[in-house]
Write a protein that holds these residues in place. Structure first.
Motif, PDB file in Angstrom:
ATOM      1  N   TRP A 152       0.843  -1.210   0.000  1.00 20.51           N
ATOM      2  CA  TRP A 152       0.000   0.000   0.000  1.00 20.51           C
ATOM      3  C   TRP A 152       0.872   1.252   0.000  1.00 20.51           C
ATOM      4  CZ3 TRP A 152      -0.242   3.700   3.978  1.00 20.51           C
ATOM      5  CH2 TRP A 152      -1.258   4.647   3.864  1.00 20.51           C
ATOM      6  N   LEU A 153       1.895   1.272   0.843  1.00 22.21           N
ATOM      7  CA  LEU A 153       2.783   2.430   0.910  1.00 22.21           C
ATOM      8  C   LEU A 153       3.565   2.577  -0.386  1.00 22.21           C
ATOM      9  CD1 LEU A 153       3.833   4.699   2.723  1.00 22.21           C
ATOM     10  CD2 LEU A 153       5.583   3.120   3.563  1.00 22.21           C
ATOM     11  N   SER A 154       3.981   1.473  -0.977  1.00 21.29           N
ATOM     12  CA  SER A 154       4.709   1.499  -2.244  1.00 21.29           C
ATOM     13  C   SER A 154       3.858   2.138  -3.342  1.00 21.29           C
ATOM     14  CB  SER A 154       5.111   0.082  -2.643  1.00 21.29           C
ATOM     15  OG  SER A 154       5.624   0.047  -3.951  1.00 21.29           O
ATOM     16  N   ALA A 155       2.583   1.741  -3.412  1.00 21.28           N
ATOM     17  CA  ALA A 155       1.678   2.311  -4.414  1.00 21.28           C
ATOM     18  C   ALA A 155       1.477   3.804  -4.184  1.00 21.28           C
ATOM     19  CB  ALA A 155       0.342   1.577  -4.386  1.00 21.28           C
ATOM     20  N   HIS A 156       1.395   4.201  -2.926  1.00 21.46           N
ATOM     21  CA  HIS A 156       1.223   5.621  -2.600  1.00 21.46           C
ATOM     22  C   HIS A 156       2.452   6.417  -3.012  1.00 21.46           C
ATOM     23  CE1 HIS A 156      -0.321   9.127  -0.596  1.00 21.46           C
ATOM     24  NE2 HIS A 156       0.703   9.175   0.242  1.00 21.46           N
ATOM     25  N   MET A 157       3.642   5.871  -2.793  1.00 25.33           N
ATOM     26  CA  MET A 157       4.872   6.543  -3.203  1.00 25.33           C
ATOM     27  C   MET A 157       4.937   6.697  -4.720  1.00 25.33           C
ATOM     28  SD  MET A 157       6.605   7.393  -0.486  1.00 25.33           S
ATOM     29  CE  MET A 157       4.960   7.821   0.102  1.00 25.33           C
ATOM     30  N   LEU A 158       4.485   5.673  -5.430  1.00 24.52           N
ATOM     31  CA  LEU A 158       4.477   5.740  -6.888  1.00 24.52           C
ATOM     32  C   LEU A 158       3.539   6.842  -7.369  1.00 24.52           C
ATOM     33  CD1 LEU A 158       5.447   4.521  -9.560  1.00 24.52           C
ATOM     34  CD2 LEU A 158       3.519   2.911  -9.423  1.00 24.52           C
ATOM     35  N   GLU A 159       2.375   6.987  -6.731  1.00 21.42           N
ATOM     36  CA  GLU A 159       1.438   8.051  -7.089  1.00 21.42           C
ATOM     37  C   GLU A 159       2.057   9.428  -6.893  1.00 21.42           C
ATOM     38  OE1 GLU A 159      -2.193   7.718  -4.971  1.00 21.42           O
ATOM     39  OE2 GLU A 159      -2.730   5.768  -5.825  1.00 21.42           O
ATOM     40  N   CYS A 160       2.933   9.546  -5.904  1.00 20.16           N
ATOM     41  CA  CYS A 160       3.577  10.829  -5.604  1.00 20.16           C
ATOM     42  C   CYS A 160       4.832  11.058  -6.436  1.00 20.16           C
ATOM     43  CB  CYS A 160       3.930  10.889  -4.111  1.00 20.16           C
ATOM     44  SG  CYS A 160       2.517  10.864  -3.001  1.00 20.16           S
ATOM     45  N   GLY A 161       5.108  10.157  -7.388  1.00 21.48           N
ATOM     46  CA  GLY A 161       6.273  10.311  -8.240  1.00 21.48           C
ATOM     47  C   GLY A 161       7.574   9.878  -7.596  1.00 21.48           C
ATOM     48  N   GLN A 162       7.510   9.081  -6.528  1.00 22.84           N
ATOM     49  CA  GLN A 162       8.702   8.608  -5.845  1.00 22.84           C
ATOM     50  C   GLN A 162       8.903   7.124  -6.111  1.00 22.84           C
ATOM     51  OE1 GLN A 162       8.899   9.931  -1.714  1.00 22.84           O
ATOM     52  NE2 GLN A 162       7.424  11.544  -2.148  1.00 22.84           N
ATOM     53  N   SER A 163      10.044   6.616  -5.708  1.00 17.97           N
ATOM     54  CA  SER A 163      10.372   5.220  -5.939  1.00 17.97           C
ATOM     55  C   SER A 163       9.416   4.309  -5.187  1.00 17.97           C
ATOM     56  CB  SER A 163      11.805   4.920  -5.493  1.00 17.97           C
ATOM     57  OG  SER A 163      12.057   3.523  -5.534  1.00 17.97           O
ATOM     58  N   PRO A 164       8.814   3.322  -5.859  1.00 16.25           N
ATOM     59  CA  PRO A 164       7.937   2.381  -5.172  1.00 16.25           C
ATOM     60  C   PRO A 164       8.701   1.261  -4.476  1.00 16.25           C
ATOM     61  CG  PRO A 164       7.984   1.866  -7.505  1.00 16.25           C
ATOM     62  CD  PRO A 164       8.851   3.091  -7.325  1.00 16.25           C
ATOM     63  N   ARG A 165      10.011   1.229  -4.646  1.00 18.97           N
ATOM     64  CA  ARG A 165      10.811   0.150  -4.066  1.00 18.97           C
ATOM     65  C   ARG A 165      11.702   0.608  -2.916  1.00 18.97           C
ATOM     66  NH1 ARG A 165      10.951  -4.566  -7.129  1.00 18.97           N
ATOM     67  NH2 ARG A 165       9.879  -4.406  -9.140  1.00 18.97           N
ATOM     68  N   ARG A 166      12.080   1.857  -2.903  1.00 21.58           N
ATOM     69  CA  ARG A 166      12.916   2.376  -1.819  1.00 21.58           C
ATOM     70  C   ARG A 166      12.050   3.285  -0.947  1.00 21.58           C
ATOM     71  NH1 ARG A 166      18.370   1.536  -2.394  1.00 21.58           N
ATOM     72  NH2 ARG A 166      19.044   0.699  -4.408  1.00 21.58           N
ATOM     73  N   LEU A 167      11.728   2.814   0.237  1.00 19.35           N
ATOM     74  CA  LEU A 167      10.796   3.499   1.115  1.00 19.35           C
ATOM     75  C   LEU A 167      11.528   4.043   2.333  1.00 19.35           C
ATOM     76  CD1 LEU A 167       7.958   0.794   1.120  1.00 19.35           C
ATOM     77  CD2 LEU A 167       8.331   2.633  -0.554  1.00 19.35           C
ATOM     78  N   ARG A 168      11.238   5.274   2.666  1.00 18.93           N
ATOM     79  CA  ARG A 168      11.728   5.881   3.897  1.00 18.93           C
ATOM     80  C   ARG A 168      10.528   5.960   4.838  1.00 18.93           C
ATOM     81  NH1 ARG A 168      15.308   6.912   7.911  1.00 18.93           N
ATOM     82  NH2 ARG A 168      14.917   8.934   8.881  1.00 18.93           N
ATOM     83  N   LEU A 169      10.511   5.139   5.887  1.00 16.99           N
ATOM     84  CA  LEU A 169       9.375   5.096   6.799  1.00 16.99           C
ATOM     85  C   LEU A 169       9.413   6.303   7.732  1.00 16.99           C
ATOM     86  CD1 LEU A 169       9.335   1.300   7.747  1.00 16.99           C
ATOM     87  CD2 LEU A 169       8.152   2.470   5.864  1.00 16.99           C
ATOM     88  N   ARG A 170       8.449   7.174   7.598  1.00 12.73           N
ATOM     89  CA  ARG A 170       8.366   8.342   8.480  1.00 12.73           C
ATOM     90  C   ARG A 170       7.748   7.967   9.815  1.00 12.73           C
ATOM     91  NH1 ARG A 170      11.931  11.462   5.920  1.00 12.73           N
ATOM     92  NH2 ARG A 170      11.434  11.657   3.705  1.00 12.73           N
ATOM     93  N   MET A 171       7.005   6.876   9.851  1.00 14.64           N
ATOM     94  CA  MET A 171       6.339   6.436  11.062  1.00 14.64           C
ATOM     95  C   MET A 171       7.197   5.409  11.797  1.00 14.64           C
ATOM     96  SD  MET A 171       5.498   4.825   8.147  1.00 14.64           S
ATOM     97  CE  MET A 171       4.216   5.884   7.504  1.00 14.64           C
ATOM     98  N   SER A 172       6.975   5.279  13.093  1.00 12.47           N
ATOM     99  CA  SER A 172       7.736   4.331  13.897  1.00 12.47           C
ATOM    100  C   SER A 172       7.140   2.931  13.784  1.00 12.47           C
ATOM    101  CB  SER A 172       7.728   4.770  15.367  1.00 12.47           C
ATOM    102  OG  SER A 172       6.415   4.650  15.907  1.00 12.47           O
ATOM    103  N   ARG A 173       7.879   1.937  14.288  1.00 11.17           N
ATOM    104  CA  ARG A 173       7.352   0.576  14.333  1.00 11.17           C
ATOM    105  C   ARG A 173       6.082   0.527  15.189  1.00 11.17           C
ATOM    106  NH1 ARG A 173      10.838   0.238  10.920  1.00 11.17           N
ATOM    107  NH2 ARG A 173      12.473  -1.357  10.722  1.00 11.17           N
TER     108      ARG A 173
END
Length: 287
Positions: free
Chosen positions: A187-208
């Motif tokens: 889900w986060l990957s798809a959201h990043m792709l919509e924003c024009g960012q990499s769908p494979r390299r994710l920077r988690l802004r939220m904590s575990r």
């Protein structure tokens, strides 16, 4: 109450620390408001060059990391559209537990749910330094009537968010924590792709802990689930940096609603017993 990291807080007199918190955890006006045309593009609507409705400016606010933009139970004064940064939405129970309900990034609307009852049903906390457009509730109806483009853009954004609520609900349909986490990452990957960012390299802004609260599991379980997905070859994890190594495989894995043994067996070859979830997160997977 704003939630802030205790890292780098000056270790001095309490008054100094209090002043640091006040200075750091604030919501302040930006240096200049933003044009309506920029807001429309952010919401996914291309403004008409001939429209005379684009002449007015929208207030723009800066929100420090850890600051609370919306307070649960507070009067509905503004509807906000995230311009940059990330927020988490949450409700606080009587015993103080914070239940995370979702995450919002650029182009997403915060506070619209408050219009029906006149008060905020949940809080919104910035996960990083962010900026938001502020649409005053007292002016919103007039702005929407005077600007069909704005009205359309808000409807489009809210429809998109309702669809995402359904996607978040779908995450909870999985029994296995590993599958829930896989669904969240896809889900986060798809959201990043919509924003024009990499769908494979994710920077988690939220904590575990935030992820665990959203998925309805313990935060230790989230760390173990990250470890399992790493062990099975889907991910590479370094603290909050997540690289999806096998996006197609992760999408196939997330389809399970009752378990994950069959997916792992197929991944490691027919007739091979499913690998059990990792008991400990590997180095680099922070809790």
């Amino acid at each position: 109450m704003a939630v802030v990291s205790l890292l780098n807080v000056p270790d001095e007199h309490p008054a100094v620390r209090d002043a640091w918190f006040v200075r750091r955890c604030t919501v302040t006006p930006a240096s200049a408001p933003g044009p309506l045309s920029d807001l429309l593009r952010l919401l996914g609507v291309q403004p008409s060059e001939t429209a005379g409705e684009l002449d007015f400016l929208i207030p723009l606010w800066r929100v420090r990391s850890g600051a609370t933009l919306l307070h649960e139970g507070a009067p509905a004064e503004c509807v906000h559209v995230v311009r940059s940064g990330t927020f988490k939405s949450l409700k606080t129970s009587e015993d103080g537990y914070e239940q995370v309900l979702g995450f919002a990034g650029p182009g997403e609307v915060l506070g619209f749910e408050a219009l029906c009852r006149g008060q905020q049903p949940m809080s919104a906390v910035a996960l990083e330094d962010s900026t938001v457009y502020a649409l005053p509730v007292r002016s919103l109806d007039g702005w929407r009537q005077g600007s069909p483009a704005l009205d359309h853009a808000l409807q489009f954004a809210l429809s998109r968010q309702l669809a995402r609520v359904g996607e978040i609900t779908e995450m909870m349909a999985a029994v296995a924590a590993e599958v829930r986490l896989a669904r969240f990452l896809v889900w986060l990957s798809a959201h990043m792709l919509e924003c024009g960012q990499s769908p494979r390299r994710l920077r988690l802004r939220m904590s575990r802990r935030d992820i665990a609260s959203l998925l309805g599991v313990a935060h230790e379980t989230v760390s173990r689930s990250f470890g399992s997905l790493v062990e099975w070859g889907y991910l590479r994890v370094d603290n909050r940096e997540v690289e999806i190594l096998d996006l197609d495989g992760l999408k196939a894995f997330k389809r399970s609603t009752r378990g994950f043994a069959d997916q792992v067996s197929r991944r490691h070859g027919a007739g091979t017993a499913a690998s059990p979830p990792a008991r400990h997160a590997p180095v680099g997977v922070a809790a």
